[in-house]
Design a protein around this motif. Structure first.
Motif, short mmCIF file in Angstrom:
data_model
loop_
_atom_site.label_atom_id
_atom_site.label_comp_id
_atom_site.label_asym_id
_atom_site.label_seq_id
_atom_site.Cartn_x
_atom_site.Cartn_y
_atom_site.Cartn_z
N PHE A 78 -33.15 -2.39 35.62
CA PHE A 78 -34.51 -1.87 35.47
C PHE A 78 -34.51 -0.45 34.94
N THR A 108 -44.81 -9.61 23.59
CA THR A 108 -44.38 -9.46 24.98
C THR A 108 -43.27 -10.46 25.26
N LEU A 166 -35.15 -8.77 19.23
CA LEU A 166 -34.74 -8.78 20.64
C LEU A 166 -33.32 -8.24 20.73
N SER A 221 -40.81 -12.23 28.24
CA SER A 221 -40.47 -12.46 29.64
C SER A 221 -39.10 -13.12 29.67
N SER A 263 -35.37 -13.95 32.41
CA SER A 263 -34.79 -13.84 33.74
C SER A 263 -33.30 -13.55 33.62
N CYS A 272 -36.48 -1.24 41.99
CA CYS A 272 -36.65 -0.36 40.84
C CYS A 272 -35.63 0.77 40.82
N PRO A 323 -26.26 -12.33 30.78
CA PRO A 323 -27.09 -13.07 29.83
C PRO A 323 -28.55 -13.05 30.28
N ALA A 324 -29.47 -12.99 29.31
CA ALA A 324 -30.90 -13.08 29.63
C ALA A 324 -31.34 -14.50 29.33
N ALA A 325 -31.85 -15.15 30.36
CA ALA A 325 -32.26 -16.54 30.22
C ALA A 325 -33.77 -16.64 30.24
N ASP A 326 -34.26 -17.86 29.97
CA ASP A 326 -35.70 -18.16 30.06
C ASP A 326 -36.53 -17.19 29.22
N ILE A 327 -35.99 -16.83 28.09
CA ILE A 327 -36.72 -15.86 27.26
C ILE A 327 -37.94 -16.52 26.62
N VAL A 328 -39.06 -15.90 26.84
CA VAL A 328 -40.31 -16.36 26.21
C VAL A 328 -40.96 -15.15 25.54
N ILE A 329 -41.22 -15.29 24.27
CA ILE A 329 -41.90 -14.20 23.55
C ILE A 329 -43.30 -14.67 23.23
N GLN A 388 -34.06 -0.75 30.99
CA GLN A 388 -34.74 -1.77 30.22
C GLN A 388 -33.74 -2.71 29.57
N PRO A 389 -33.23 -3.66 30.25
CA PRO A 389 -32.11 -4.46 29.77
C PRO A 389 -32.38 -5.20 28.48
N VAL A 390 -33.61 -5.62 28.28
CA VAL A 390 -33.90 -6.33 27.02
C VAL A 390 -34.91 -5.50 26.23
N VAL A 401 -37.54 -5.26 23.17
CA VAL A 401 -38.32 -6.04 22.21
C VAL A 401 -39.05 -5.03 21.33
N SER A 402 -38.98 -5.26 20.04
CA SER A 402 -39.65 -4.35 19.11
C SER A 402 -40.24 -5.17 17.98
N SER A 454 -43.57 -4.81 23.45
CA SER A 454 -43.10 -3.91 22.38
C SER A 454 -44.14 -2.84 22.11
#
Lengths: 168, 376
Positions: A25, B40, A76, B42, B44, A19, A83-89, A28-30, A32-33, B55
């Motif tokens: 960290f 939300t 986003l 997630s 990597s 941290c 790059p941000a991978a494995d993004i799941v919203i 807050q690299p990504v 979401v709003s 959010s």
């Protein structure tokens, strides 16, 4: 100190170090709003080659009463250098609202009809009634929606998706 | 900050929605409910799962939808007998909004010559009308119980029975139509047992943090007073006068004379003349009860001395014959001339008059009263 406690302690320290040292960290690299607008019919049931369709516009949220439709937009942004991978919203449809439809790109969209316990594509969401008859779940029965981005979001990249929901 | 398992790949994390649980209602989500939504994510980076990010909540307050339905439960015009009070047109008022409201009530007389609800045109107004609500103590209108004049605190989806009570004097005639609109107006629910203030639709753009008021009602029957989206709705029903329409006919025939006997008798002194009085109620009219028929012979007997009443025509002391559907099973009944408990007399109720009472006639029925006199 028991073995288990010791492990937990070590892990906590490890995470705490991450941290403070990881710049990702710290800022807050990504991002979401979420924003929302209300659907307003500006031209009702105009005749078109596709039949009778209403023409809509979206306005800032105003006087939302039961039966009206809200468009939610989820934005986003990757602020990081990687790059941000494995993004799941994930989004739980508010209990007072009925999911209608979503619009997104580069996303595998799955839905839950069991309060988020399991997700699947619409054709695999089957409801069996008391008589044993099976049918595909309706959009109005979706309790949660999950968007899995099938490509990474590049550093500095942005994306957005929308969905419509109706106030019960 | 969450603990993240280094070995896990990004897993779906259920979004967080702050929710207030409200029972589902057909009128919709209750006014004042906060609807909050957040997503939300997630992800990597470099193969390492990163902490979920949620959010900020996107929140709005459900506005107060004002909608109501007034509907009559009458299926045809309500029949009214002239000279009666407490005749009722029945309506229901339903709160189709998403919150509790009070409702103001009023009756509007339909303009004369305008169409009535169940055919024909309005041509009269009741002598007086009032609007009251069903108290629930006893089903149907009860003048002593149903006295509330507005609807207090009607919950979303709730329905209240309302009556327009009409009083009619005796001046009305058969087939008169008095048509009325019941107009209900949603009000602030305010304090219990008090009719709330007039609602005002919130103007301009919405504040998502404020419960605005939105009118969603359609126009009802009372186009002069009720528009769409005005917090009012209306429906129409009719009072229709259903009165007895009695007609009276009197014919005479000479039965005999002293010279010709019963063959071609003439009305000469000593001749016997039979009078037949027929009273009829018209087709489609209301049943008339307690009809009294009286035929005065006083001028002829007392003033001119031209005739005398035959007291024993049908039997000793029985000079009157009545035939009516409700008397003696519809068969002819001979009445005594004295006052003795039967339905007729001569020269008792009124001097030198034949009086018969207690005749009931439904629509299309008739009755006869027959007696004889002798020419002097």
């Amino acid at each position: 100190m028991s073995n288990i406690l010791q492990k937990a302690f070590t892990r906590a320290v490890y995470v705490a170090l991450l941290c403070v040292s990881g710049p990702a960290f710290a800022e807050q690299p990504v991002d979401v709003s979420m924003t929302s607008e209300k659907q307003v019919v500006i031209k009702a049931s105009a005749e078109s080659p596709n039949g009778y369709v209403d023409t809509y516009k979206y306005v800032p949220m105003e006087k939302v009463s039961p039966g009206e439709i809200v468009r939610y937009t989820i934005n986003l942004k990757n602020n990081g250098n990687e790059p941000a991978a494995d993004i799941v919203i994930s989004n739980k449809v508010p209990a007072d609202m009925i999911f209608i439809e979503q619009e997104s790109k580069n996303m595998v969209v799955t839905y839950s009809i069991d309060k988020g316990e399991s997700f699947n594509t619409p054709e695999k969401l089957i409801i069996t009634n008391d008589q044993g008859q099976k049918r595909q779940a309706r959009a109005s029965e979706y309790t949660h929606v999950k968007w899995s981005r099938n490509v990474s979001l590049a550093a500095g990249g942005k994306d957005s998706l929308t969905y419509l929901a109706k106030l019960k | 900050m969450r603990f993240i398992n280094n070995n896990s790949i990004a897993a779906a994390i259920t979004a967080i929605s702050m929710l207030i649980s409200i029972p589902a209602m057909s009128a919709g989500t209750a006014a004042g409910t906060t609807v909050s939504n957040s997503a939300t994510i997630s992800y990597s980076v470099g193969g390492t799962a990163q902490p979920d990010i949620t959010s900020a909540a996107e929140t709005f307050l459900v506005d107060r939808k004002i909608n109501l339905t007034v509907a009559t439960t009458d299926v045809s015009a309500v029949g009214v007998t002239p000279g009666t009070n407490g005749n009722v047109l029945t309506f229901t008022v339903t709160n189709n909004g998403n919150g509790t409201q009070d409702f103001a009530l009023s009756a509007t007389a339909v303009l004369s010559a305008a169409a009535a609800a169940f055919g024909g045109n309005d041509n009269v107004d009741a002598t007086s009308v009032s609007v009251v609500i069903e108290s629930g103590a006893t089903g149907g209108y009860q003048s002593g119980e149903d006295t509330g004049t507005f609807i207090d605190e009607l919950a979303a989806d709730g329905t209240q029975t309302v009556y327009i009570v009409g009083n009619f004097d005796t001046s009305f005639v058969n087939n008169d139509i008095a048509s009325y609109h019941l107009l209900a107006e949603a009000r602030l629910h305010g304090a219990a047992t008090t009719l709330g203030a007039v609602l005002t639709e919130t103007a301009g753009a919405d504040d998502t943090g404020t419960e605005d008021i939105v009118f969603s009602d359609i126009q009802g029957s009372d186009a002069a007073n009720d528009a769409s989206r005005d917090a009012q709705h209306s429906d129409q029903s009719d009072f229709k006068i259903v009165s007895a329409v009695l007609s009276l006919d009197k014919v005479s025939v000479v039965i005999s004379d002293p010279s010709n006997g019963t063959t071609n008798p003439k009305a000469i002194p000593g001749a016997v003349i039979e009078y037949t009085i027929t009273v009829s109620n018209a087709a489609g009219a209301a049943t008339a009860t307690g009809i009294a028929v009286q035929d005065s012979l006083n001028t002829e007997i007392a003033t001119n001395g031209t005739i005398a009443f035959n007291a024993d025509t049908y039997a000793s002391g029985k000079g009157i014959r009545v035939t009516a559907p409700n008397i003696n099973g519809g068969a002819a009944l001979d009445l005594t001339n004295i006052s003795d408990g039967d339905v007729g007399d001569f020269n008792v109720t009124t001097t030198n008059a034949v009086t018969v009472t207690g005749i009931d006639l439904a629509a299309s029925e008739s009755a006869t009263v027959v007696f004889r006199v002798t020419v002097q």
